[in-house]
Design a protein around this motif. Structure first.
Motif, PDB file in Angstrom:
ATOM      1  N   CYS A 123      -3.447   0.702   5.696  1.00 15.58           N
ATOM      2  CA  CYS A 123      -3.842  -0.098   4.537  1.00 15.58           C
ATOM      3  C   CYS A 123      -2.621  -0.692   3.851  1.00 15.58           C
ATOM      4  O   CYS A 123      -2.572  -1.872   3.548  1.00 15.58           O
ATOM      5  CB  CYS A 123      -4.649   0.738   3.551  1.00 15.58           C
ATOM      6  SG  CYS A 123      -5.328  -0.266   2.200  1.00 15.58           S
ATOM      7  N   SER A 124      -1.601   0.146   3.630  1.00 14.41           N
ATOM      8  CA  SER A 124      -0.365  -0.339   3.012  1.00 14.41           C
ATOM      9  C   SER A 124       0.835   0.354   3.627  1.00 14.41           C
ATOM     10  O   SER A 124       0.896   1.596   3.652  1.00 14.41           O
ATOM     11  CB  SER A 124      -0.371  -0.089   1.505  1.00 14.41           C
ATOM     12  OG  SER A 124       0.901  -0.366   0.945  1.00 14.41           O
ATOM     13  N   ASN A 125       1.788  -0.428   4.096  1.00 19.01           N
ATOM     14  CA  ASN A 125       3.017   0.146   4.632  1.00 19.01           C
ATOM     15  C   ASN A 125       3.853   0.834   3.561  1.00 19.01           C
ATOM     16  O   ASN A 125       4.781   1.587   3.874  1.00 19.01           O
ATOM     17  CB  ASN A 125       3.851  -0.945   5.317  1.00 19.01           C
ATOM     18  CG  ASN A 125       3.232  -1.403   6.624  1.00 19.01           C
ATOM     19  OD1 ASN A 125       2.605  -0.612   7.337  1.00 19.01           O
ATOM     20  ND2 ASN A 125       3.390  -2.676   6.949  1.00 19.01           N
ATOM     21  N   ASN A 126       3.540   0.581   2.299  1.00 21.59           N
ATOM     22  CA  ASN A 126       4.255   1.263   1.226  1.00 21.59           C
ATOM     23  C   ASN A 126       3.816   2.723   1.083  1.00 21.59           C
ATOM     24  O   ASN A 126       4.542   3.540   0.516  1.00 21.59           O
ATOM     25  CB  ASN A 126       4.029   0.551  -0.103  1.00 21.59           C
ATOM     26  CG  ASN A 126       4.696  -0.814  -0.145  1.00 21.59           C
ATOM     27  OD1 ASN A 126       5.717  -1.031   0.500  1.00 21.59           O
ATOM     28  ND2 ASN A 126       4.112  -1.743  -0.884  1.00 21.59           N
ATOM     29  N   LEU A 127       2.610   3.029   1.593  1.00 19.51           N
ATOM     30  CA  LEU A 127       2.067   4.385   1.475  1.00 19.51           C
ATOM     31  C   LEU A 127       2.234   5.186   2.759  1.00 19.51           C
ATOM     32  O   LEU A 127       2.674   6.331   2.741  1.00 19.51           O
ATOM     33  CB  LEU A 127       0.586   4.330   1.099  1.00 19.51           C
ATOM     34  CG  LEU A 127       0.223   3.721  -0.247  1.00 19.51           C
ATOM     35  CD1 LEU A 127      -1.291   3.588  -0.366  1.00 19.51           C
ATOM     36  CD2 LEU A 127       0.779   4.577  -1.376  1.00 19.51           C
ATOM     37  N   THR A 128       1.830   4.589   3.862  1.00 17.23           N
ATOM     38  CA  THR A 128       1.844   5.291   5.154  1.00 17.23           C
ATOM     39  C   THR A 128       2.453   4.374   6.208  1.00 17.23           C
ATOM     40  O   THR A 128       1.736   3.819   7.049  1.00 17.23           O
ATOM     41  CB  THR A 128       0.423   5.713   5.552  1.00 17.23           C
ATOM     42  OG1 THR A 128      -0.447   4.576   5.493  1.00 17.23           O
ATOM     43  CG2 THR A 128      -0.101   6.798   4.630  1.00 17.23           C
ATOM     44  N   PRO A 129       3.764   4.207   6.184  1.00 18.80           N
ATOM     45  CA  PRO A 129       4.425   3.232   7.065  1.00 18.80           C
ATOM     46  C   PRO A 129       4.521   3.723   8.503  1.00 18.80           C
ATOM     47  O   PRO A 129       5.563   4.181   8.964  1.00 18.80           O
ATOM     48  CB  PRO A 129       5.806   3.087   6.428  1.00 18.80           C
ATOM     49  CG  PRO A 129       6.053   4.413   5.785  1.00 18.80           C
ATOM     50  CD  PRO A 129       4.718   4.896   5.300  1.00 18.80           C
ATOM     51  N   LEU A 130       3.413   3.595   9.233  1.00 22.85           N
ATOM     52  CA  LEU A 130       3.365   4.136  10.591  1.00 22.85           C
ATOM     53  C   LEU A 130       4.298   3.398  11.533  1.00 22.85           C
ATOM     54  O   LEU A 130       5.244   3.962  12.078  1.00 22.85           O
ATOM     55  CB  LEU A 130       1.922   4.077  11.111  1.00 22.85           C
ATOM     56  CG  LEU A 130       1.706   4.631  12.506  1.00 22.85           C
ATOM     57  CD1 LEU A 130       1.887   6.139  12.520  1.00 22.85           C
ATOM     58  CD2 LEU A 130       0.318   4.263  13.025  1.00 22.85           C
ATOM     59  N   SER A 131       4.047   2.106  11.738  1.00 26.19           N
ATOM     60  CA  SER A 131       4.855   1.349  12.705  1.00 26.19           C
ATOM     61  C   SER A 131       5.276  -0.015  12.174  1.00 26.19           C
ATOM     62  O   SER A 131       5.879  -0.798  12.903  1.00 26.19           O
ATOM     63  CB  SER A 131       4.066   1.172  14.009  1.00 26.19           C
ATOM     64  OG  SER A 131       2.822   0.528  13.754  1.00 26.19           O
ATOM     65  N   GLY A 132       4.945  -0.306  10.929  1.00 25.10           N
ATOM     66  CA  GLY A 132       5.374  -1.560  10.327  1.00 25.10           C
ATOM     67  C   GLY A 132       4.554  -2.770  10.716  1.00 25.10           C
ATOM     68  O   GLY A 132       4.930  -3.909  10.402  1.00 25.10           O
ATOM     69  N   GLU A 133       3.414  -2.565  11.390  1.00 26.43           N
ATOM     70  CA  GLU A 133       2.550  -3.697  11.729  1.00 26.43           C
ATOM     71  C   GLU A 133       1.985  -4.325  10.452  1.00 26.43           C
ATOM     72  O   GLU A 133       1.901  -3.659   9.412  1.00 26.43           O
ATOM     73  CB  GLU A 133       1.398  -3.230  12.625  1.00 26.43           C
ATOM     74  CG  GLU A 133       1.826  -2.656  13.964  1.00 26.43           C
ATOM     75  CD  GLU A 133       2.356  -3.703  14.930  1.00 26.43           C
ATOM     76  OE1 GLU A 133       2.357  -4.898  14.582  1.00 26.43           O
ATOM     77  OE2 GLU A 133       2.788  -3.320  16.032  1.00 26.43           O
ATOM     78  N   PRO A 134       1.612  -5.610  10.499  1.00 27.57           N
ATOM     79  CA  PRO A 134       1.027  -6.229   9.312  1.00 27.57           C
ATOM     80  C   PRO A 134      -0.135  -5.400   8.771  1.00 27.57           C
ATOM     81  O   PRO A 134      -1.093  -5.108   9.491  1.00 27.57           O
ATOM     82  CB  PRO A 134       0.565  -7.594   9.835  1.00 27.57           C
ATOM     83  CG  PRO A 134       1.503  -7.897  10.960  1.00 27.57           C
ATOM     84  CD  PRO A 134       1.754  -6.582  11.615  1.00 27.57           C
TER      85      PRO A 134
END
Length: 334
Positions: A90-101
């Motif tokens: 949902c948000s890379n700011n919270l759970t930055p898994l792989s940096g996908e959009p």
């Protein structure tokens, strides 16, 4: 009788998807929904060749074939706008898994690029008719999964309510852009997948021995908690909009549980229905190059609920598309 009555009341009290004709469907999400964008980003210059294709002929989805939005477009004669990206959160700011959009920023930016004229000016205008399209968001699997909550790798101070707020605030953002009809998908019962089963054996997605019992119970709790928070948040949103927009949830958890526990009507390949195994095999969890050895046959594929250790099969996607079509028409119990 009580269940039937509540279902009928739900249809009467929520006529938004019955009144008016839906011609466009806008989708946000991850590999459970993406057909081509992740591959296009990986194989071309950003955002990649074919990134707007719902079903590029040379591509396959994470289900091993054609993803469910294509079937939804077929069943409902809809134009599909699919912004989902495999690996997204949902948000890379919270759970930055792989940096996908992500849904909150990257995928929403694609929607703005395609459908908003004069964005962020006094002349801003939605190019779609708000009465004839529905927004479907199906995100969260990566937020709660490996390299995130289940393995305690989420961002510092990120909580499950933050992930839920991200999804709900995304709907608020889409509402501010002019969308008025929404369906928010719950998480599926991820504890039923091989990856999050009680087995501690290595898998291709996590090639290390791990505590399968802890993962299985932890995922059960994570999924139920997030779904409950989202359900409550949907009530808040509908009250907040006071009729100027409607959001309904799709009980993806309940629908997948039904397929799992009553598989025969849903899976019709050349062998009996199989909801505990998966079609796509990776004999060596430490080496992707061996993946595909021992796969089920093409004739057997429609018997499987799961494509691999994490992803639903194409047949499961067909079932989801058929039920989602009923949801949009106001006729689904989910």
């Amino acid at each position: 009788m009580m269940f039937l009555l509540s279902t009928l009341l739900g249809l009467v009290l929520n006529p938004a998807f019955i009144a008016g004709h839906i011609t466009n469907v806008v989708l946000f999400g991850d590999s459970y929904t993406d057909q081509s964008r992740a591959h296009s980003i990986a194989n071309g210059s950003f955002p990649g060749k074919d990134y707007q294709e719902v079903f590029p002929p040379a591509d396959t989805a994470a289900d091993g074939g054609v993803q469910w939005p294509w079937y939804l477009g077929l069943y409902g004669n809809y134009t599909i706008w699919n912004y989902a990206v495999g690996g997204a959160v949902c948000s890379n700011n919270l759970t930055p898994l792989s940096g996908e959009p992500d849904v909150a920023f990257g995928q929403t930016a694609w929607f703005i690029q395609d459908h908003i004229e004069n964005y962020n000016t006094s002349q801003q205008r939605l190019l779609l008719d708000s009465s004839d399209f529905v927004v479907i968001t199906f995100i969260g699997t990566n937020d709660v999964g490996i390299d995130s909550f289940v393995t305690f790798n989420e961002s510092v101070n990120a909580s499950l309510p933050d992930v839920a707020d991200c999804q709900l605030n995304h709907l608020r953002e889409m509402h501010a852009l002019g969308a008025r009809k929404f369906i928010l998908n719950f998480l599926i019962p991820l504890q039923l997948t091989k990856l999050y089963s009680n087995s501690s054996a290595p898998t291709i997605y996590f090639p290390e021995v791990h505590d399968g019992n802890a993962w299985n119970q932890g995922m059960y709790n994570l999924v139920h908690s997030l779904n409950r928070i989202l359900r409550d948040g949907i009530r808040v949103l509908n009250a907040e909009w006071a009729g100027d927009g409607t959001v309904e949830y799709f009980d993806t958890y309940g629908f997948f549980s039904e397929m799992y526990h009553n598989p025969t009507p849903f899976f019709n390949g050349s062998i009996p229905a199989n909801v505990t195994g998966h079609c796509h095999q990776c004999p060596d969890p430490f080496n992707f190059t061996f993946c595909g050895i021992g796969d089920c046959t093409l004739a057997e594929r429609d018997s499987y609920m799961w494509w691999d250790e994490l992803h639903p099969s194409e047949q499961t996607g067909r079932n989801l598309a058929a039920e989602m079509f009923k949801k949009i028409e106001g006729k689904s119990q989910y």
